[in-house]
Motif scaffolding. Structure first.
Motif, PDB file in Angstrom:
ATOM      1  N   GLN A 206       0.833  -1.202   0.000  1.00  0.00           N
ATOM      2  CA  GLN A 206       0.000   0.000   0.000  1.00  0.00           C
ATOM      3  C   GLN A 206       0.872   1.258   0.000  1.00  0.00           C
ATOM      4  N   VAL A 207       1.954   1.226   0.756  1.00  0.00           N
ATOM      5  CA  VAL A 207       2.879   2.359   0.783  1.00  0.00           C
ATOM      6  C   VAL A 207       3.440   2.613  -0.614  1.00  0.00           C
ATOM      7  N   LEU A 208       3.859   1.552  -1.294  1.00  0.00           N
ATOM      8  CA  LEU A 208       4.411   1.703  -2.641  1.00  0.00           C
ATOM      9  C   LEU A 208       3.369   2.254  -3.605  1.00  0.00           C
ATOM     10  N   PHE A 209       2.123   1.813  -3.483  1.00  0.00           N
ATOM     11  CA  PHE A 209       1.065   2.298  -4.369  1.00  0.00           C
ATOM     12  C   PHE A 209       0.892   3.809  -4.226  1.00  0.00           C
ATOM     13  N   HIS A 210       0.800   4.287  -2.998  1.00  0.00           N
ATOM     14  CA  HIS A 210       0.547   5.708  -2.814  1.00  0.00           C
ATOM     15  C   HIS A 210       1.799   6.552  -3.052  1.00  0.00           C
ATOM     16  N   LEU A 211       2.978   5.978  -2.872  1.00  0.00           N
ATOM     17  CA  LEU A 211       4.189   6.683  -3.281  1.00  0.00           C
ATOM     18  C   LEU A 211       4.209   6.869  -4.795  1.00  0.00           C
ATOM     19  N   ALA A 212       3.733   5.850  -5.530  1.00  0.00           N
ATOM     20  CA  ALA A 212       3.663   5.969  -6.987  1.00  0.00           C
ATOM     21  C   ALA A 212       2.679   7.063  -7.399  1.00  0.00           C
ATOM     22  N   VAL A 213       1.552   7.155  -6.691  1.00  0.00           N
ATOM     23  CA  VAL A 213       0.585   8.216  -6.980  1.00  0.00           C
ATOM     24  C   VAL A 213       1.206   9.583  -6.717  1.00  0.00           C
ATOM     25  N   LEU A 214       1.893   9.721  -5.582  1.00  0.00           N
ATOM     26  CA  LEU A 214       2.543  10.997  -5.263  1.00  0.00           C
ATOM     27  C   LEU A 214       3.617  11.349  -6.288  1.00  0.00           C
ATOM     28  N   ALA A 215       4.360  10.342  -6.747  1.00  0.00           N
ATOM     29  CA  ALA A 215       5.406  10.598  -7.736  1.00  0.00           C
ATOM     30  C   ALA A 215       4.823  11.057  -9.061  1.00  0.00           C
TER      31      ALA A 215
END
Length: 320
Positions: A206-215
């Protein structure tokens, strides 16, 4: 397939007897279970509608608020799809479950493990003090305050990811992680609890998913902001409304079928529910609690069966 029973002394009912037997004789064709392929198809269908709304945003910018609201309804539906998957018998996520989690869970900031932790406890203890979703009695104004407090539920779940990642690495954080983010009400020390550890271990995705959205946001600010972030916030409000609508504040004393009829409500049975507040028939909430393993797609007919056989006992739906 029903998990809730009344004492076996209840006599077999007639259509208007006012009694529900130990196990209602529901026709087997109304008790179909969800399947993983079927849930994947439902998730893909929601993404098709979301994609069409994105196209609409690009071509008719003046209707962006409307399309954002429609996308929020489909994000809400994705959470409902994952909710149905929670009731499937699974212990380890294979590729198909991970794909479903990617399509239907991560966009609404949850993993299968986290949802299973609080949702199955809700079904087990519905209306009791140990119920994670229990609603205290309150006036309508107080309920509005409760709704405003619950509204940020999805952004709050986004925060669960990094906190859970830390809890995976730091055992002393596991009990507060469970209390705060998994809605644990056991009062127990959970540092060594295997289920809590499993939830924490699942959070990195989940952390990786939302980091991708932020990026992606700096490169496509309008697309991410209007096409996902705004609908995400609106979907959070819709989820909060549903949680309050489908449960009553009336007290219960146990886990009988009659208790279920006391503390659950149907809602969102019209077109507004299908679009926004109760997608994929999740508003047929009473029969969902009576038969939690039945596919959401079967719930309308199952509800009709109960209404016909037990019209004096089945609670009326909550009005908008």
């Amino acid at each position: 397939m029903s998990l809730f029973m009344l004492p076996s002394s209840c006599a077999p009912p007639t259509a208007n007897s006012g009694h529900i037997p130990l196990r209602a004789p529901v026709p087997p064709e109304l008790l179909g279970r969800a399947t993983l392929p079927g849930l994947l198809r439902l998730a893909v269908t929601q993404w098709v509608w979301i994609s069409l709304c994105w196209v609409g945003m690009a071509r008719v910018p003046a209707l962006t608020p409307l399309f954002a609201l429609l996308i929020a309804g489909r994000l809400h539906a994705l959470g409902v799809v994952l909710h149905d998957a929670i009731h499937l018998p699974w212990h380890h996520k294979g590729p198909a479950f991970r794909l479903l989690e990617l399509l239907a869970g991560l966009p609404v900031a949850t993993t299968m493990e986290a949802m299973r932790y609080h949702h199955l406890r809700h079904h087990r203890d519905a209306g009791l003090p140990s119920d994670p979703y229990r609603r205290p009695p309150a006036s309508p104004w107080r309920q509005l305050v409760v709704w405003l407090r619950v509204c940020p539920i999805l952004p709050f779940w986004v925060l669960r990811g990094p906190f859970g990642l830390l809890a995976w690495l730091i055992p002393t954080l596991r009990t507060p992680y469970a209390r705060l983010f998994l809605q644990d009400r056991s009062g127990e020390e959970l540092t060594r609890d295997a289920e809590v550890l499993g939830c924490a271990r699942a959070e990195p995705v989940q952390v990786l998913f939302h980091l991708a959205v932020l990026a992606a946001a700096p490169r496509w600010p309008s697309a991410i902001g209007l096409g996902y972030a705004l609908p995400f916030l609106l979907a959070s409000g819709l989820c909060a409304w549903r949680l309050l609508a489908e449960h009553t504040p009336r007290p219960v004393r146990g886990r009988t079928l009659r208790d279920v009829l006391t503390c659950t409500s149907d809602h969102g049975l019209g077109w507004m529910g299908r679009l926004l507040t109760a997608p994929l028939h999740v508003g047929c909430h009473v029969v969902h609690h009576l038969h939690p393993q039945v596919s959401l797609l079967h719930l309308p007919r199952l509800r009709d069966w109960y209404l016909l056989r037990y019209p004096d006992l089945y609670p009326p739906p909550r009005q908008p």
